[in-house]
Write a protein that holds these residues in place. Structure first.
Motif, PDB file in Angstrom:
ATOM      1  N   UNK A  30       0.139  13.633   8.356  1.00 31.72           N
ATOM      2  CA  UNK A  30      -0.973  12.961   9.039  1.00 31.72           C
ATOM      3  C   UNK A  30      -2.231  13.828   8.975  1.00 31.72           C
ATOM      4  N   UNK A  31      -3.351  13.274   8.508  1.00 33.28           N
ATOM      5  CA  UNK A  31      -4.558  14.086   8.317  1.00 33.28           C
ATOM      6  C   UNK A  31      -5.382  14.308   9.591  1.00 33.28           C
ATOM      7  N   UNK A  32      -4.875  13.886  10.734  1.00 33.33           N
ATOM      8  CA  UNK A  32      -5.602  14.074  11.987  1.00 33.33           C
ATOM      9  C   UNK A  32      -4.621  14.427  13.098  1.00 33.33           C
ATOM     10  N   UNK A  89       0.801  -1.221   0.000  1.00 30.74           N
ATOM     11  CA  UNK A  89       0.000   0.000   0.000  1.00 30.74           C
ATOM     12  C   UNK A  89       0.835   1.274   0.000  1.00 30.74           C
ATOM     13  N   UNK A  90       2.103   1.180   0.379  1.00 29.80           N
ATOM     14  CA  UNK A  90       2.970   2.357   0.461  1.00 29.80           C
ATOM     15  C   UNK A  90       2.308   3.503   1.229  1.00 29.80           C
ATOM     16  N   UNK A  91       1.648   3.152   2.326  1.00 23.82           N
ATOM     17  CA  UNK A  91       0.955   4.166   3.116  1.00 23.82           C
ATOM     18  C   UNK A  91       1.638   4.346   4.461  1.00 23.82           C
ATOM     19  N   UNK A  92       2.075   5.567   4.776  1.00 21.54           N
ATOM     20  CA  UNK A  92       2.796   5.807   6.035  1.00 21.54           C
ATOM     21  C   UNK A  92       1.902   5.646   7.254  1.00 21.54           C
ATOM     22  N   UNK A  93       2.531   5.474   8.409  1.00 25.34           N
ATOM     23  CA  UNK A  93       1.772   5.352   9.655  1.00 25.34           C
ATOM     24  C   UNK A  93       2.660   5.760  10.817  1.00 25.34           C
ATOM     25  N   UNK A  94       2.030   6.378  11.825  1.00 23.89           N
ATOM     26  CA  UNK A  94       2.728   6.724  13.066  1.00 23.89           C
ATOM     27  C   UNK A  94       2.627   5.562  14.045  1.00 23.89           C
ATOM     28  N   UNK A  95       3.749   5.252  14.706  1.00 22.29           N
ATOM     29  CA  UNK A  95       3.793   4.183  15.705  1.00 22.29           C
ATOM     30  C   UNK A  95       4.246   4.805  17.023  1.00 22.29           C
ATOM     31  N   UNK A  96       3.389   4.757  18.038  1.00 19.36           N
ATOM     32  CA  UNK A  96       3.665   5.390  19.324  1.00 19.36           C
ATOM     33  C   UNK A  96       3.747   4.340  20.425  1.00 19.36           C
ATOM     34  N   UNK A 109      11.945   1.096   2.711  1.00 19.10           N
ATOM     35  CA  UNK A 109      10.497   1.245   2.857  1.00 19.10           C
ATOM     36  C   UNK A 109      10.161   1.807   4.239  1.00 19.10           C
ATOM     37  N   UNK A 110      10.823   1.274   5.255  1.00 18.65           N
ATOM     38  CA  UNK A 110      10.560   1.738   6.613  1.00 18.65           C
ATOM     39  C   UNK A 110      11.021   3.179   6.797  1.00 18.65           C
ATOM     40  N   UNK A 111      12.131   3.533   6.175  1.00 17.57           N
ATOM     41  CA  UNK A 111      12.615   4.911   6.275  1.00 17.57           C
ATOM     42  C   UNK A 111      11.622   5.896   5.675  1.00 17.57           C
ATOM     43  N   UNK A 112      10.876   5.438   4.670  1.00 12.84           N
ATOM     44  CA  UNK A 112       9.909   6.306   3.997  1.00 12.84           C
ATOM     45  C   UNK A 112       8.568   6.368   4.714  1.00 12.84           C
ATOM     46  N   UNK A 113       8.129   5.239   5.259  1.00 12.54           N
ATOM     47  CA  UNK A 113       6.726   5.138   5.686  1.00 12.54           C
ATOM     48  C   UNK A 113       6.489   4.916   7.170  1.00 12.54           C
ATOM     49  N   UNK A 114       7.503   4.495   7.914  1.00 16.43           N
ATOM     50  CA  UNK A 114       7.310   4.214   9.346  1.00 16.43           C
ATOM     51  C   UNK A 114       7.780   5.396  10.180  1.00 16.43           C
ATOM     52  N   UNK A 115       6.872   6.003  10.924  1.00 19.46           N
ATOM     53  CA  UNK A 115       7.192   7.135  11.781  1.00 19.46           C
ATOM     54  C   UNK A 115       7.066   6.687  13.241  1.00 19.46           C
ATOM     55  N   UNK A 116       8.204   6.378  13.848  1.00 19.57           N
ATOM     56  CA  UNK A 116       8.219   5.968  15.251  1.00 19.57           C
ATOM     57  C   UNK A 116       8.314   7.231  16.104  1.00 19.57           C
ATOM     58  N   UNK A 117       7.280   7.492  16.890  1.00 18.14           N
ATOM     59  CA  UNK A 117       7.117   8.769  17.576  1.00 18.14           C
ATOM     60  C   UNK A 117       7.238   8.570  19.085  1.00 18.14           C
ATOM     61  N   UNK A 158       6.298  16.218  18.279  1.00 18.01           N
ATOM     62  CA  UNK A 158       5.862  16.806  17.008  1.00 18.01           C
ATOM     63  C   UNK A 158       6.902  16.583  15.926  1.00 18.01           C
ATOM     64  N   UNK A 159       8.183  16.555  16.313  1.00 19.67           N
ATOM     65  CA  UNK A 159       9.277  16.421  15.355  1.00 19.67           C
ATOM     66  C   UNK A 159       9.296  15.053  14.678  1.00 19.67           C
ATOM     67  N   UNK A 160       8.827  14.017  15.375  1.00 17.44           N
ATOM     68  CA  UNK A 160       8.844  12.663  14.809  1.00 17.44           C
ATOM     69  C   UNK A 160       7.521  12.273  14.160  1.00 17.44           C
ATOM     70  N   UNK A 161       6.478  13.015  14.441  1.00 17.78           N
ATOM     71  CA  UNK A 161       5.139  12.761  13.906  1.00 17.78           C
ATOM     72  C   UNK A 161       5.124  13.044  12.412  1.00 17.78           C
TER      73      UNK A 161
END
Length: 393
Positions: free
Chosen positions: A192-194, A112-119, A146-154, A185-188
């Motif tokens: 993100x649409x919300x 899906x190549x869709x990013x996501x935030x992981x908290x 892929x992870x560098x592009x789409x995975x945001x560990x916050x 906020x810097x890692x988010x």
């Protein structure tokens, strides 16, 4: 919107789950406690009891749960369409969920190549960064981009008292009204649409992370270890002992100086935060076991955790830290045959001696180890020495 949350314990249900629910998320819990999983699926939700002046109970709906060991494919499928991933599994369990998370995210990013935030919401510093490292250990080199592009560990800092109760045979999360969820906020992901109403997004996480660890967690642990030493069953009972309260007040007064000098935090702001913290810990409607709060003493005595880190920071800034040493010594004296880490700690001291054990676990310099060792040895012979004379704030 949908969130996948690893860990359906008290923090997961009573804090993170409630906030996400209030933000309009459907929640999919991944856990291993089958009876709790069955309850969540049966009721399509769960109750949270708020320990306010007037007791209230809220119901969190739009919930489902999967057993991450028995049905990992369902967790993987849920992550494919999730808008957010959160955790509250306990710091020691982050590495255990990493393989499944790596597998699920690899599939998501390839298809899906869709990013996501992981908290990761755990009581350690930079838990999401640690989770990221654990996940990366399960990636093949070709998937890292892929992870560098789409995975945001916050990274986050969390604060809420969350206990449990059983009502009519069902688990109920019991929480205080107060909570704080600080998010980097810097890692988010900026696209993100919300946002998350009720959470606080900040540019600089470190002061908030350290404030939570060095004041809230530190005070809680201090009352636990001093309380255990003097045979009090709960935090609230220990706090009623003016002699122990004086030591902890001294400990927090020392730690306050750290924030004033390192971050120029106003003293009045810190005094207010400390007073609020102690009021929360002493909530008469809570009955918080010293063994629950004091569990896993080896983790809590690490050099970057709640007891030792502030003392090391104060020493580096040439500020007083005497009360901190007393708390550390009390933690090394914690004994609980039902706590694996407490048993291991006691055995390490018997086999290696106190100084070697403290150096290995707490990563303190020789001067600090010697100072703690002197207190440890004195208290080992007579715990009453802690109550003699004045504490040194």
């Amino acid at each position: 919107m949908k969130a996948v949350h690893f860990g359906a314990g008290n923090i997961g249900r009573g804090f993170i789950g409630q906030v996400l629910h209030d933000n309009g998320f459907q929640i999919c819990y991944a856990d291993t406690a089958q009876s709790l999983i069955n309850q969540l699926n049966q009721d399509a939700g769960y109750s949270v009891e708020l320990l306010a002046e007037e007791e209230t109970t809220v119901f969190i709906d739009q919930v489902q749960a999967f057993n991450s060991l028995e049905e990992p494919e369902k967790v993987i499928d849920a992550i494919q369409t999730a808008d957010l991933i959160t955790t509250s599994v306990g710091a020691n369990n982050l590495s255990r969920i990493a393989p499944l998370l790596a597998q699920a995210l690899t599939k998501r990013f390839k298809e899906r190549q869709q990013p996501i935030n992981i908290l990761a919401n755990e009581n350690i510093i930079n838990a999401s960064t640690l989770l990221k490292k654990a996940v990366e250990e399960h990636l093949v080199e070709a998937d890292r981009s892929l992870f560098n592009c789409y995975a945001f560990f916050v990274d986050t800092a969390i604060d809420r008292q969350a206990l449990s109760n059983e009502v009519a045979g069902k688990a109920v999360a019991v929480v205080e009204p107060y909570f704080e969820w600080v998010i980097s906020q810097e890692q988010w992901d900026p696209a993100t649409p919300f946002t998350i109403e009720g959470a606080t997004f900040v540019k600089e996480m470190q002061p908030y992370i350290e404030r939570k660890l060095y004041i809230v967690n530190a005070a809680h642990a201090a009352f636990a270890y001093l309380g255990a030493l003097f045979d009090y069953p709960t935090i609230q009972a220990a706090m009623k002992d003016a002699r122990l309260e004086k030591i902890v007040h001294g400990f927090l007064a020392e730690n306050k100086q750290y924030f004033m000098k390192k971050y120029q935090t106003p003293e009045a702001e810190l005094d207010s935060f400390i007073a609020k913290t102690l009021k929360r810990h002493g909530n008469s409607r809570l009955s918080d076991s010293v063994d629950r709060v004091g569990r896993s003493p080896i983790r809590k005595l690490q050099g970057d955790d709640r007891l030792v880190a502030p003392v090391k920071g104060l020493a580096e800034l040439n500020l007083a830290y005497r009360n901190g040493l007393i708390i550390i010594a009390a933690a090394y004296l914690y004994r609980n045959d039902e706590d694996d880490e407490a048993v291991k700690l006691e055995n390490m001291i018997q086999e290696k001696g106190f100084s070697t054990t403290a150096t290995e676990i707490s990563q303190m310099n020789s001067q600090l180890v010697k100072e703690v060792a002197d207190i440890y040895q004195a208290v080992s012979q007579d715990k009453g020495v802690l109550l003699e004379g004045e504490s040194h704030a």
